[in-house]
Design a protein around this motif. Sequence first.
Motif, mmCIF file in Angstrom:
data_model
loop_
_atom_site.group_PDB
_atom_site.id
_atom_site.type_symbol
_atom_site.label_atom_id
_atom_site.label_comp_id
_atom_site.label_asym_id
_atom_site.label_seq_id
_atom_site.Cartn_x
_atom_site.Cartn_y
_atom_site.Cartn_z
ATOM 1 N N GLU A 13 16.528 -98.842 -47.911
ATOM 2 C CA GLU A 13 16.939 -100.233 -48.033
ATOM 3 C C GLU A 13 18.159 -100.448 -47.150
ATOM 4 O O GLU A 13 19.138 -99.710 -47.230
ATOM 5 N N GLU A 14 18.064 -101.434 -46.256
ATOM 6 C CA GLU A 14 19.165 -101.699 -45.344
ATOM 7 C C GLU A 14 20.227 -102.542 -46.045
ATOM 8 O O GLU A 14 19.937 -103.546 -46.672
ATOM 9 N N LYS A 15 21.467 -102.115 -45.911
ATOM 10 C CA LYS A 15 22.587 -102.826 -46.511
ATOM 11 C C LYS A 15 22.921 -104.043 -45.642
ATOM 12 O O LYS A 15 23.069 -103.929 -44.428
ATOM 13 N N ILE A 16 23.008 -105.182 -46.272
ATOM 14 C CA ILE A 16 23.313 -106.427 -45.564
ATOM 15 C C ILE A 16 24.730 -106.867 -45.944
ATOM 16 O O ILE A 16 25.033 -107.046 -47.129
ATOM 17 N N VAL A 60 29.294 -100.566 -41.794
ATOM 18 C CA VAL A 60 28.341 -101.224 -42.704
ATOM 19 C C VAL A 60 28.056 -100.332 -43.904
ATOM 20 O O VAL A 60 28.059 -100.787 -45.044
ATOM 21 N N SER A 61 27.844 -99.069 -43.652
ATOM 22 C CA SER A 61 27.526 -98.124 -44.719
ATOM 23 C C SER A 61 28.666 -98.017 -45.735
ATOM 24 O O SER A 61 28.430 -97.948 -46.939
ATOM 25 N N ALA A 62 29.897 -98.019 -45.255
ATOM 26 C CA ALA A 62 31.047 -97.807 -46.131
ATOM 27 C C ALA A 62 31.627 -99.090 -46.725
ATOM 28 O O ALA A 62 32.366 -99.036 -47.710
ATOM 29 N N TYR A 63 31.306 -100.245 -46.153
ATOM 30 C CA TYR A 63 31.935 -101.500 -46.572
ATOM 31 C C TYR A 63 31.570 -101.860 -48.010
ATOM 32 O O TYR A 63 30.408 -101.805 -48.403
ATOM 33 N N ASP A 64 32.571 -102.242 -48.775
ATOM 34 C CA ASP A 64 32.381 -102.669 -50.168
ATOM 35 C C ASP A 64 32.065 -104.160 -50.178
ATOM 36 O O ASP A 64 32.943 -104.982 -49.927
ATOM 37 N N VAL A 65 30.820 -104.511 -50.473
ATOM 38 C CA VAL A 65 30.411 -105.918 -50.445
ATOM 39 C C VAL A 65 31.100 -106.739 -51.536
ATOM 40 O O VAL A 65 31.079 -107.968 -51.484
ATOM 41 N N GLU A 66 31.731 -106.083 -52.491
ATOM 42 C CA GLU A 66 32.465 -106.788 -53.544
ATOM 43 C C GLU A 66 33.898 -107.118 -53.125
ATOM 44 O O GLU A 66 34.632 -107.769 -53.863
ATOM 45 N N ASN A 68 36.999 -108.904 -51.825
ATOM 46 C CA ASN A 68 37.310 -110.335 -51.814
ATOM 47 C C ASN A 68 37.937 -110.714 -50.467
ATOM 48 O O ASN A 68 39.143 -110.896 -50.355
ATOM 49 N N ALA A 69 37.076 -110.780 -49.446
ATOM 50 C CA ALA A 69 37.524 -111.117 -48.096
ATOM 51 C C ALA A 69 36.370 -111.796 -47.371
ATOM 52 O O ALA A 69 35.207 -111.597 -47.706
ATOM 53 N N ASP A 70 36.717 -112.607 -46.370
ATOM 54 C CA ASP A 70 35.706 -113.190 -45.497
ATOM 55 C C ASP A 70 35.541 -112.247 -44.313
ATOM 56 O O ASP A 70 36.526 -111.769 -43.737
ATOM 57 N N LEU A 71 34.300 -111.973 -43.955
ATOM 58 C CA LEU A 71 33.992 -110.990 -42.925
ATOM 59 C C LEU A 71 33.307 -111.674 -41.744
ATOM 60 O O LEU A 71 32.236 -112.257 -41.893
ATOM 61 N N ASP A 118 38.587 -95.391 -40.888
ATOM 62 C CA ASP A 118 39.637 -94.727 -41.645
ATOM 63 C C ASP A 118 40.510 -95.727 -42.410
ATOM 64 O O ASP A 118 41.311 -95.330 -43.248
ATOM 65 N N MET A 119 40.337 -97.011 -42.118
ATOM 66 C CA MET A 119 41.141 -98.039 -42.787
ATOM 67 C C MET A 119 40.712 -98.202 -44.246
ATOM 68 O O MET A 119 39.536 -98.151 -44.543
ATOM 69 N N THR A 120 41.695 -98.418 -45.099
ATOM 70 C CA THR A 120 41.431 -98.714 -46.497
ATOM 71 C C THR A 120 41.634 -100.229 -46.660
ATOM 72 O O THR A 120 42.753 -100.691 -46.867
ATOM 73 N N LEU A 121 40.551 -100.981 -46.529
ATOM 74 C CA LEU A 121 40.654 -102.437 -46.527
ATOM 75 C C LEU A 121 41.152 -102.993 -47.866
ATOM 76 O O LEU A 121 41.794 -104.040 -47.896
ATOM 77 N N GLU A 122 40.886 -102.300 -48.948
ATOM 78 C CA GLU A 122 41.295 -102.777 -50.277
ATOM 79 C C GLU A 122 42.805 -103.010 -50.356
ATOM 80 O O GLU A 122 43.247 -103.877 -51.111
ATOM 81 N N GLN A 123 43.573 -102.280 -49.601
ATOM 82 C CA GLN A 123 45.029 -102.439 -49.663
ATOM 83 C C GLN A 123 45.510 -103.771 -49.096
ATOM 84 O O GLN A 123 46.655 -104.165 -49.311
ATOM 85 N N PHE A 124 44.638 -104.481 -48.391
ATOM 86 C CA PHE A 124 45.018 -105.758 -47.790
ATOM 87 C C PHE A 124 44.506 -106.965 -48.573
ATOM 88 O O PHE A 124 44.659 -108.099 -48.144
ATOM 89 N N ILE A 125 43.883 -106.732 -49.700
ATOM 90 C CA ILE A 125 43.311 -107.814 -50.494
ATOM 91 C C ILE A 125 44.333 -108.328 -51.480
ATOM 92 O O ILE A 125 45.109 -107.659 -52.025
#
Length: 125
Positions: A13-16, A60-66, A68-71, A118-125
């Motif tokens: 299943e491809e992650k969208i 795409v594989s690592a991104y958390d679709v939950e 709270n950011a606009d991508l 390597d970025m931890t995007l959650e720290q910027f939310i």
Amino acid sequence: MFKKLFGSSEPKEEKILPWQPLSDVSQLTTIEEQSKTKTQIIFKHSTRCGISSMVMKQFVSAYDVELNADLYYLDLLRYRDVSNEVGYKFQVMHQSPQLLVIKNGVAVAHASHGAINDMTLEQFI
């Protein structure tokens, strides 16, 4: 046992991701304004670059679709003027692939190539 060795013939299943296309310079003003209440993320991708494609797949594989950011997705070859303006507006030197995190109207983080994943995007939310 054979499935473990050779993989399954069942399609994966491809992650969208909730990508918003970034194709017009005028969108940068909207991104700047929206970043005052919600983190904005821009992924600049070169569709002709193997490294960019590899980084994109990993992202795409690592991104958390939950998250709270606009991508936003920017095809920088097709929309070179938008890519150039991203650099000017957010004071970040152009690289490809590149990820920018925009908060309160400014780029609070950016990375290119393998450092994107390597970025931890959650720290910027």
